[in-house]
Design a protein around this motif. Structure first.
Motif: not given
Lengths: 185, 311
Positions: A83-84, A86, B302-303, B306-308, B310
């Motif tokens: 998850l980290r 992207r 999460y949105l 939650g991600g790397g 960007h």
């Protein structure tokens, strides 16, 4: 969407509609043989393409055994270990069959087995939803290059590939045709 | 989307994405997965300069369900009461490695200042700033409307939502008007002229001063709290007169279409803007709004984190 393109240097069709149908039929036979029937069996497809594949396997089992097999959908995004690296991905649907997974034999169904990380995430996800009696794995294509100690119990086609190639399983419920394609990336 | 300060930060696509994500999370939770590992190792700070029960608890629960570490910081009992500025608090949270800061502040614009001054790298979520905005409340209201009135659709074309009462002091109304109209709903705002903000005619909504005639048109009706703590003048002659003109009682509720839902962002003044009978009645989705708040805030967290990276 492109029209049906056969072999080209960048793109190679390695399985067509009838190859896929035969592979799924064989997987259905193997599951029934291995489990000595289809009682307490649940098929869980991993979105997106694992879900229609699971439905097709269930259809085949129904045809062979005369019993209907519950099919569900298990999204593993929230459980992934990458998850980290992207941006946050849209979630797909998680839908467990009525009756749940406790005490059942769950066969996870996915289109391509590669690093094994999706399946690791799926095992974690299952843990949150219940306690199956056993978990097995069916994949249409096993392309090697595992990064974790995971293997499939049922494999449609072993496809030795290199890391630079991209394997796409296309199925008519989502894509235009049933076919497995290797592309140079 | 790096921050969520105002609903204007959201494109229609992003708003729909939050609602879709919430729907999937709802399904996951319903199947029994109460604790998800998604935000393990992330730190979420609840920074509350103004009293709140449901919003603070809702964010806290949402972050915990996703396995984030949660620090709650309320102005009372912290160095803020010793006079620490917002900037110094932000620098402290930056030094502690906060990934997201959820801020509730009595001053309009506080969340914007946190997000855009470069004091802190964390993602900022506005949990209510003065009389400006409360975007996650609007998202949970939109989610509640979608579940009841448009379960298989993404936009709200053809739906009419009434927002009734103290629009002047309501950040909930501001955020809802922006979001619901962006999603395609028709928004009708109803209230006494004294509780309409200056410039309301520029907003993407219709303004009315009389409730009764509007009722049969509404698919959802949102009753706003009469915010006595923000009222430093007299805006209406008496609470009784306000209830008589704008309160939702059984008779008014019976004039709504059969499928219409009754909403309230809480906390309610029972007997003022809504009677207890309607608040607890079969059309009321008020407690469901609270449950949906947790799910929608999980989706936002999460949105956002939650991600790397960007950007």
């Amino acid at each position: 969407m492109s029209t049906h393109v056969p072999a080209s240097p960048q793109q190679r069709v390695v399985a067509d509609q009838s190859d896929i149908a035969r592979a799924l039929r064989r997987i259905a036979h193997e599951i029934v043989e291995n489990l000595k029937g289809s009682t307490d069996l649940v098929l869980l497809g991993i979105p997106s393409r694992g879900v229609p594949l699971a439905q097709r396997i269930a259809f085949n089992i129904a045809d062979i055994e005369g019993t209907s097999v519950p099919v569900g959908s298990l999204d593993v995004t929230l459980f992934r270990d990458d998850l980290r690296i992207r941006p946050a991905k849209a979630l797909a649907r998680t839908e467990l069959p009525i009756g749940g997974i406790d005490g059942k034999t769950v066969v996870l169904v996915d289109d391509v087995l590669y690093s094994g990380r999706t399946i690791r995430a799926a095992l974690d996800a299952l843990n949150e939803f219940g306690r199956p009696k056993a978990v097995q794995l069916a994949v249409l294509v096993d392309r090697g290059h595992r990064e974790l100690p995971i293997r499939a119990d049922y494999v449609g086609k072993n496809l030795p590939t290199s890391h630079v190639e991209k394997v796409s399983v296309e199925i008519s419920e989502i894509d235009e045709f049933d076919q497995v394609v290797i592309r140079e990336s | 989307m790096k921050h969520l300060v105002s609903v204007a930060d959201l494109t229609k696509t992003e708003a729909i994405r939050i609602l879709d994500t919430a729907m999937q999370l709802d399904q996951v939770t319903e199947h029994g997965a109460k604790k998800l590992p998604t935000l393990r190792g992330r730190t979420v700070v609840n920074l509350f300069y103004e009293d709140s029960t449901r919003t603070r608890l809702s964010f806290e629960l949402a972050a915990k369900r996703l396995s984030a570490d949660v620090i709650t910081f309320s102005a009372k009992g912290s160095s803020v009461s010793k006079g620490e500025s917002l900037k110094d608090t932000a620098l402290t949270l930056q030094a502690m490695g906060a990934d997201a800061v959820i801020i509730r502040h009595f001053a309009s614009g506080a969340a914007h200042q946190m997000a855009h001054t470069g004091w802190i790298k964390a993602h900022i979520i506005n949990a209510g700033d003065g009389t400006h905005e409360h975007p996650t409340q609007a998202l949970l209201d939109a989610y509640t409307i979608r579940r009841h009135l448009a379960p298989h659709r993404q936009d709200f074309e053809g739906l009419t939502v009434g927002i009734v009462g103290d629009v002047l002091h309501s950040r909930v109304a501001r955020s809802n008007i922006g979001l619901l109209s962006a999603l395609g709903a028709k928004v009708i705002v109803v209230g006494p002229p004294t509780l309409m903000p200056v410039g309301v005619e520029e907003w993407p909504c219709e303004i009315r001063y009389q409730l009764d005639d509007s009722l049969p048109e509404l698919d959802a009706i949102m009753m706003l709290r009469v915010q006595q703590e923000r009222m430093n003048g007299s805006f209406f002659p008496s609470v009784e007169e306000y209830s008589r003109e704008y309160g939702l009682n059984r008779i008014r509720a019976s004039r709504l279409p059969d499928h219409a839902v009754v909403m309230h962002p809480g906390p309610m003044n029972r007997g003022v803007e809504i009677t207890a009978e309607v608040a607890d009645g079969h059309r009321s989705v008020i407690t469901e709004q609270v449950a949906n708040g947790v799910i929608v805030r999980m989706a936002v967290l999460y949105l956002l984190i939650g991600g790397g990276a960007h950007d």
